[in-house]
Design a protein around this motif. Sequence first.
Motif, PDB file in Angstrom:
ATOM      1  N   ILE A  32       0.934  -1.183  -0.071  1.00  0.00           N
ATOM      2  CA  ILE A  32       0.011  -0.004  -0.022  1.00  0.00           C
ATOM      3  C   ILE A  32       0.817   1.349  -0.151  1.00  0.00           C
ATOM      4  CG2 ILE A  32      -1.677   1.269   1.360  1.00  0.00           C
ATOM      5  CD1 ILE A  32      -2.837  -1.412   2.589  1.00  0.00           C
ATOM      6  N   ALA A  33       1.890   1.234   0.795  1.00  0.00           N
ATOM      7  CA  ALA A  33       2.851   2.279   0.948  1.00  0.00           C
ATOM      8  C   ALA A  33       3.396   2.550  -0.478  1.00  0.00           C
ATOM      9  CB  ALA A  33       3.922   2.373   1.731  1.00  0.00           C
ATOM     10  N   PHE A  34       4.009   1.449  -1.186  1.00  0.00           N
ATOM     11  CA  PHE A  34       4.493   1.582  -2.630  1.00  0.00           C
ATOM     12  C   PHE A  34       3.393   2.088  -3.518  1.00  0.00           C
ATOM     13  CE2 PHE A  34       5.151   0.104  -6.802  1.00  0.00           C
ATOM     14  CZ  PHE A  34       6.630   0.186  -6.831  1.00  0.00           C
ATOM     15  N   GLN A  35       1.996   1.982  -3.486  1.00  0.00           N
ATOM     16  CA  GLN A  35       1.047   2.218  -4.385  1.00  0.00           C
ATOM     17  C   GLN A  35       0.859   3.997  -3.927  1.00  0.00           C
ATOM     18  OE1 GLN A  35      -0.321   1.113  -7.193  1.00  0.00           O
ATOM     19  NE2 GLN A  35      -0.802   3.413  -7.435  1.00  0.00           N
ATOM     20  N   ILE A  36       0.833   4.339  -2.844  1.00  0.00           N
ATOM     21  CA  ILE A  36       0.810   5.723  -2.426  1.00  0.00           C
ATOM     22  C   ILE A  36       1.926   6.413  -2.896  1.00  0.00           C
ATOM     23  CG2 ILE A  36       0.221   7.492  -0.532  1.00  0.00           C
ATOM     24  CD1 ILE A  36      -1.218   5.089   1.022  1.00  0.00           C
ATOM     25  N   GLN A  37       2.841   5.956  -2.758  1.00  0.00           N
ATOM     26  CA  GLN A  37       4.185   6.615  -3.023  1.00  0.00           C
ATOM     27  C   GLN A  37       4.281   6.677  -4.646  1.00  0.00           C
ATOM     28  OE1 GLN A  37       6.402   8.190  -1.094  1.00  0.00           O
ATOM     29  NE2 GLN A  37       8.152   8.705  -2.496  1.00  0.00           N
ATOM     30  N   ASP A  38       3.838   6.002  -5.202  1.00  0.00           N
ATOM     31  CA  ASP A  38       3.598   6.337  -6.606  1.00  0.00           C
ATOM     32  C   ASP A  38       2.810   7.153  -7.161  1.00  0.00           C
ATOM     33  OD1 ASP A  38       4.312   5.067  -9.279  1.00  0.00           O
ATOM     34  OD2 ASP A  38       1.903   4.995  -9.333  1.00  0.00           O
ATOM     35  N   ASP A  39       1.718   7.492  -6.312  1.00  0.00           N
ATOM     36  CA  ASP A  39       0.805   8.492  -6.487  1.00  0.00           C
ATOM     37  C   ASP A  39       1.475   9.735  -6.122  1.00  0.00           C
ATOM     38  OD1 ASP A  39      -1.194   6.636  -7.069  1.00  0.00           O
ATOM     39  OD2 ASP A  39      -2.091   6.550  -5.057  1.00  0.00           O
ATOM     40  N   VAL A  40       2.268   9.863  -5.014  1.00  0.00           N
ATOM     41  CA  VAL A  40       3.106  10.986  -4.593  1.00  0.00           C
ATOM     42  C   VAL A  40       3.790  11.365  -5.743  1.00  0.00           C
ATOM     43  CG1 VAL A  40       4.465  12.057  -3.050  1.00  0.00           C
ATOM     44  CG2 VAL A  40       2.630  10.713  -2.260  1.00  0.00           C
ATOM     45  N   LEU A  41       4.668  10.636  -6.082  1.00  0.00           N
ATOM     46  CA  LEU A  41       5.651  10.860  -7.346  1.00  0.00           C
ATOM     47  C   LEU A  41       5.043  11.319  -8.754  1.00  0.00           C
ATOM     48  CD1 LEU A  41       8.191   7.787  -6.873  1.00  0.00           C
ATOM     49  CD2 LEU A  41       8.483  10.178  -6.397  1.00  0.00           C
ATOM     50  N   ASP A  42       3.649  10.752  -8.858  1.00  0.00           N
ATOM     51  CA  ASP A  42       2.956  11.263 -10.257  1.00  0.00           C
ATOM     52  C   ASP A  42       2.752  12.786  -9.860  1.00  0.00           C
ATOM     53  OD1 ASP A  42       1.798  10.649 -12.478  1.00  0.00           O
ATOM     54  OD2 ASP A  42       0.265  11.525 -11.511  1.00  0.00           O
ATOM     55  N   VAL A  43       2.867  13.538  -8.594  1.00  0.00           N
ATOM     56  CA  VAL A  43       2.484  14.705  -8.501  1.00  0.00           C
ATOM     57  C   VAL A  43       4.072  15.426  -8.325  1.00  0.00           C
ATOM     58  CG1 VAL A  43       1.790  16.371  -6.929  1.00  0.00           C
ATOM     59  CG2 VAL A  43       0.578  14.335  -7.258  1.00  0.00           C
ATOM     60  N   GLU A  44       4.972  14.749  -7.691  1.00  0.00           N
ATOM     61  CA  GLU A  44       6.143  15.430  -7.317  1.00  0.00           C
ATOM     62  C   GLU A  44       7.457  15.025  -8.223  1.00  0.00           C
ATOM     63  OE1 GLU A  44       6.632  14.916  -3.190  1.00  0.00           O
ATOM     64  OE2 GLU A  44       5.806  16.956  -2.765  1.00  0.00           O
ATOM     65  N   GLY A  45       7.362  14.132  -8.755  1.00  0.00           N
ATOM     66  CA  GLY A  45       8.329  13.221  -9.434  1.00  0.00           C
ATOM     67  C   GLY A  45       8.825  13.789 -10.792  1.00  0.00           C
ATOM     68  N   THR A  46      10.023  13.271 -11.456  1.00  0.00           N
ATOM     69  CA  THR A  46      10.241  13.734 -12.502  1.00  0.00           C
ATOM     70  C   THR A  46      10.185  12.671 -13.595  1.00  0.00           C
ATOM     71  OG1 THR A  46      12.531  12.827 -12.198  1.00  0.00           O
ATOM     72  CG2 THR A  46      12.198  14.995 -11.724  1.00  0.00           C
ATOM     73  N   LEU A  47      10.260  12.730 -14.914  1.00  0.00           N
ATOM     74  CA  LEU A  47      10.179  11.954 -16.048  1.00  0.00           C
ATOM     75  C   LEU A  47      11.409  10.641 -15.693  1.00  0.00           C
ATOM     76  CD1 LEU A  47       8.926  10.961 -18.534  1.00  0.00           C
ATOM     77  CD2 LEU A  47      10.520  12.259 -19.712  1.00  0.00           C
TER      78      LEU A  47
END
Length: 122
Positions: A32-47
């Motif tokens: 679950i943490a991995f999926q939420i982190q993926d959601d966070v990275l979709d907002v804050e992450g880089t290509l």
Amino acid sequence: MLLGLPMVCGAVLAGRYDLMEKLRKAGIKLGIAFQIQDDVLDVEGTLEKLGKSQGSDEKSSKATFVSCYGLEQAKRQVFTLTDEAMKNLESLPGSYIPYGSKYAITDYFKPSYDPEKAKPHL
């Protein structure tokens, strides 16, 4: 759930049925943490980090943890779930956490949330 099954399978293959529940719980929390982190990275992450363009979940109108609860709550939840999973793993007998793996897990999940910054300033 996705990481719970492989962790339980590891216990079964090792004949350590007594560890199945702790490993299952840790795996679910990390998944679950991995999926939420993926959601966070979709907002804050880089290509480069994501392998996809930033904001693709929002553009696709996907319901994510971030869209439902907000970015800061998502970061807090990743931190909490990762912390709980690591405590669960650390409570296992013997050397079930290979040296360095704890830091690999926490380094991936925790950088997005700093609990010191989240404390209310009185």
